[in-house]
Design a protein around this motif. Structure first.
Motif: not given
Lengths: 114, 114
Positions: B99-102
């Motif tokens: 998801t690319g969540k950081l």
């Protein structure tokens, strides 16, 4: 390329009002994110999207809503604004979600709720 | 829950002095990214580290990723007024899949006195 654009740059809302923060990107990125940044704090993820028609909650979604009808646009809706939503809002996008990709941020919207 | 902490929160240096900010994660990270935010601006990607013990340089900036992949540092040699801003580290949220969540640290704000 304009990259990631956000409108408006500044906005003052009264308690209980609603508004939509606009975000658009012209890089054909699949992944888009909304963050809020409070003074002296890092970025907190509000909502994210992995593609048109697909959205999901982040860390602090309460009081917000999103939609993703196109790849380019990812608006953030505030319903019944509260003083706690006073913040700077950043939209970001990335092409891939692999660990080698990075996020490109828009210039931000500074929102004050009085 | 997962946390990313940065120290110090603020640093004032005289132009020409060195500066270091440290980033510590509560969990092992697959990679770590560093962003810079100028006053009134938006975060801009600086670099990504992936390998355990990795060291990368960008002119006067040196980035390190710890052997255990739980900490990182950014060192600036001979600071200049153009280095002013807030430096954030960020890592993937554990269990977030593709998801690319950081998750971002709260940042270190650097002030440089000319």
């Amino acid at each position: 390329n304009a990259g990631v654009t956000q409108t408006p740059k500044f906005r003052i809302l009264k308690i209980g009002q609603s508004m939509t923060l606009q975000c658009a990107q012209d890089m054909n990125h699949n992944y888009m994110y909304w963050y809020r940044q409070d003074p002296g704090m890092g970025l907190k993820l509000i909502y994210y999207s992995v593609g048109a028609g697909i959205t999901d909650k982040g860390e602090v979604p309460n009081g917000y809503n999103v939609s993703r009808s196109t790849t380019e646009d990812f608006p953030l809706r505030l319903e019944l604004a509260a003083p706690s939503q006073t913040s700077v809002y950043f939209c970001a996008s990335s092409y891939l979600a692999t660990f080698t990709d990075t996020q490109y941020f828009g210039p931000g919207t500074r929102l004050t709720v009085l | 829950g997962q946390q990313v902490m940065q120290i110090p929160q603020y640093q004032h240096v005289q132009e020409g002095e060195d500066f270091t900010t440290y980033c510590n994660s509560s969990t092992t990270l697959s990679n770590i990214q560093w962003y810079k935010q100028r006053p009134g601006g938006h975060p801009v990607f600086l670099i990504q580290l992936v390998k355990s013990g990795e060291v990368k340089k960008q002119k006067r900036l040196t980035f390190q990723f710890g052997e255990a992949k739980k900490n990182s540092s950014l060192h600036i040699t001979a600071t200049q007024t153009t280095d002013v801003g807030t430096y954030f580290c960020a890592g993937p949220i554990k269990g977030s899949g593709n998801t690319g969540k950081l998750i971002f640290g709260q940042g270190t704000t650097l002030q440089v006195k000319p």
